[in-house]
Design a protein around this motif. Structure first.
Motif, PDB file in Angstrom:
ATOM      1  N   GLY A  36       0.852  -1.206  -0.057  1.00 33.04           N
ATOM      2  CA  GLY A  36      -0.150   0.023  -0.075  1.00 33.04           C
ATOM      3  C   GLY A  36       0.920   1.297   0.007  1.00 33.04           C
ATOM      4  O   GLY A  36       2.129   1.163  -0.315  1.00 33.04           O
ATOM      5  N   TRP A  37       0.206   2.657   0.091  1.00 37.27           N
ATOM      6  CA  TRP A  37       1.021   3.624   0.061  1.00 37.27           C
ATOM      7  C   TRP A  37       1.844   3.823   1.315  1.00 37.27           C
ATOM      8  O   TRP A  37       3.013   4.094   1.083  1.00 37.27           O
ATOM      9  CB  TRP A  37      -0.244   4.658   0.305  1.00 37.27           C
ATOM     10  N   ASP A  38       1.615   3.315   2.536  1.00 31.24           N
ATOM     11  CA  ASP A  38       2.438   3.497   3.704  1.00 31.24           C
ATOM     12  C   ASP A  38       2.741   2.006   4.300  1.00 31.24           C
ATOM     13  O   ASP A  38       3.718   2.017   4.969  1.00 31.24           O
ATOM     14  CB  ASP A  38       1.601   4.232   4.693  1.00 31.24           C
ATOM     15  N   ASN A  39       1.973   1.136   3.988  1.00 29.68           N
ATOM     16  CA  ASN A  39       2.361  -0.258   4.591  1.00 29.68           C
ATOM     17  C   ASN A  39       2.093  -1.314   3.545  1.00 29.68           C
ATOM     18  O   ASN A  39       1.452  -1.349   2.578  1.00 29.68           O
ATOM     19  CB  ASN A  39       1.037  -0.602   5.668  1.00 29.68           C
ATOM     20  N   ALA A  40       3.091  -2.477   3.856  1.00 29.29           N
ATOM     21  CA  ALA A  40       2.760  -3.696   3.320  1.00 29.29           C
ATOM     22  C   ALA A  40       1.833  -4.639   3.955  1.00 29.29           C
ATOM     23  O   ALA A  40       2.219  -4.444   5.063  1.00 29.29           O
ATOM     24  CB  ALA A  40       4.156  -4.291   2.757  1.00 29.29           C
ATOM     25  N   VAL A  41       0.981  -5.316   3.388  1.00 26.88           N
ATOM     26  CA  VAL A  41       0.295  -6.117   4.102  1.00 26.88           C
ATOM     27  C   VAL A  41       0.481  -7.596   3.512  1.00 26.88           C
ATOM     28  O   VAL A  41       0.800  -7.975   2.347  1.00 26.88           O
ATOM     29  CB  VAL A  41      -1.269  -5.879   3.770  1.00 26.88           C
ATOM     30  N   PHE A  42       0.861  -8.375   4.520  1.00 27.11           N
ATOM     31  CA  PHE A  42       1.086  -9.837   4.432  1.00 27.11           C
ATOM     32  C   PHE A  42      -0.015 -10.707   5.248  1.00 27.11           C
ATOM     33  O   PHE A  42      -0.703 -10.552   6.216  1.00 27.11           O
ATOM     34  CB  PHE A  42       2.446 -10.280   5.162  1.00 27.11           C
ATOM     35  N   ARG A  43      -0.643 -11.745   4.473  1.00 26.39           N
ATOM     36  CA  ARG A  43      -1.404 -12.620   5.105  1.00 26.39           C
ATOM     37  C   ARG A  43      -0.745 -13.820   5.829  1.00 26.39           C
ATOM     38  O   ARG A  43       0.174 -14.094   5.368  1.00 26.39           O
ATOM     39  CB  ARG A  43      -2.320 -13.450   4.131  1.00 26.39           C
ATOM     40  N   LEU A  44      -1.326 -13.845   7.144  1.00 26.62           N
ATOM     41  CA  LEU A  44      -0.722 -14.906   8.082  1.00 26.62           C
ATOM     42  C   LEU A  44      -1.828 -15.997   8.384  1.00 26.62           C
ATOM     43  O   LEU A  44      -2.665 -15.453   8.986  1.00 26.62           O
ATOM     44  CB  LEU A  44      -0.263 -14.118   9.405  1.00 26.62           C
ATOM     45  N   GLY A  45      -1.176 -17.009   8.017  1.00 26.53           N
ATOM     46  CA  GLY A  45      -2.216 -18.208   7.942  1.00 26.53           C
ATOM     47  C   GLY A  45      -3.501 -17.810   7.399  1.00 26.53           C
ATOM     48  O   GLY A  45      -3.661 -17.267   6.351  1.00 26.53           O
ATOM     49  N   ASP A  46      -4.655 -18.328   8.039  1.00 28.27           N
ATOM     50  CA  ASP A  46      -6.287 -18.095   7.468  1.00 28.27           C
ATOM     51  C   ASP A  46      -6.671 -17.018   7.795  1.00 28.27           C
ATOM     52  O   ASP A  46      -7.576 -16.154   7.293  1.00 28.27           O
ATOM     53  CB  ASP A  46      -7.052 -19.385   7.410  1.00 28.27           C
TER      54      ASP A  46
END
Length: 298
Positions: A36-46
């Motif tokens: 994203g603009w300011d943050n990266a998002v990672f999925r953790l498990g389900d």
């Protein structure tokens, strides 16, 4: 995402390491889902996601989310990303980070615009529920929820360099001239565009990314009328807001939409998701701007 260059890089291996070191009971498969603009998002498990700052400016924003969202969650009907765990700065990664719920569904930005009107009443209810008086120590954001006059020089200059800027300037001047918010500072999300809304089964199932959370003029969040919807959806959104906003608030809201849309247009290019949000808002604002210019010339 068509976002600024990252000042701090995080990849899947780093996130797995951080979770294993600081919150080993939550360790699981990790995969990157968004920069994203300011943050990266990672999925953790389900069921979880990890929100990692990409830029130094995002540190205060993520700390605001960690501090304030637990209390605000009790006030709103739609789920919001209250941190499940807080990640501390460390030798491996020098900034704080969060583990938050993963909200299953579809980004509203992926919905055809004509289908978004079905969410208008629920989004209006969220805006009204959130927009309650904020404490004195609530976050201050110099580009959201402040009196529009404080943004006049920056926005006016930006509009001079944009195609259709003269049209948008008509709406901006009207917004600045509208009566200012005279009530107490109210909580505002500050960035209610379609990529920050999640839908499933025809319902609004989450509102995310509270990095611009602040207190001030509630008309800021009413800009969603142009950022999210088409004319039909906008009418339904306004109807659902009802007497919680007067005509002056809607004039200021349109000014906030001009500010947000013009900022996106000035800082993005191509056909990325954020650029498309700016182009949509511009398409919604231009007919009203052109009508206003014609009325002023007659």
């Amino acid at each position: 995402m068509d976002a600024p260059h990252a000042e701090f890089d995080a990849d899947e291996a780093l996130v797995r390491r951080l979770v294993s070191e600081q919150h080993p009971d939550l360790a699981g498969p990790v995969r990157l889902v968004a920069n994203g603009w300011d943050n990266a998002v990672f999925r953790l498990g389900d069921d979880l996601a990890v929100r990692m700052p990409r830029r130094a400016i995002a540190v205060a924003l993520i700390e605001n989310e960690q501090r304030w969202l637990p209390g605000l969650a009790a006030a709103v009907s739609v789920p919001i990303p209250v941190a499940v765990r807080v990640g501390a700065a460390s030798e491996a990664f020098p900034l704080p980070w969060s583990i938050v719920p993963w909200f299953a569904g579809t980004s509203v930005a992926e919905l055809p615009v004509a289908e978004r009107g079905a969410l208008a009443a629920e989004l209006a209810a969220f805006v009204v529920e959130l927009g309650k008086p904020a404490p004195a120590e609530a976050p201050y954001n110099p580009v959201r929820a402040v009196p529009l006059a404080e943004r006049d020089a920056v926005v006016s200059e930006r509009l001079t360099g944009l195609e259709h800027g003269a049209d948008l300037a008509v709406l901006w001047r009207d917004a600045v001239a509208a009566p200012a918010w005279a009530g107490p500072p109210l909580w505002v999300h500050g960035d209610l565009h379609p990529a920050n809304l999640v839908t499933a089964g025809g319902r609004l199932t989450a509102v995310v990314d509270f990095g611009d959370l602040s207190a001030g003029d509630p008309a800021t969040d009413l800009a969603a009328a142009w950022m999210v919807f088409d004319a039909d959806g906008r009418r339904e959104f306004r109807r659902a807001i009802g007497d919680h906003a007067d005509e002056a608030a809607w004039r200021r809201a349109r000014g906030w939409a001009v500010s947000m849309a013009s900022s996106i247009i000035a800082t993005t290019s191509g056909d990325g998701p954020i650029a498309r949000i700016g182009a949509h808002a511009l398409a919604q604002l231009l007919p009203e701007a052109q009508d206003a210019r014609s009325a002023g010339a007659s």
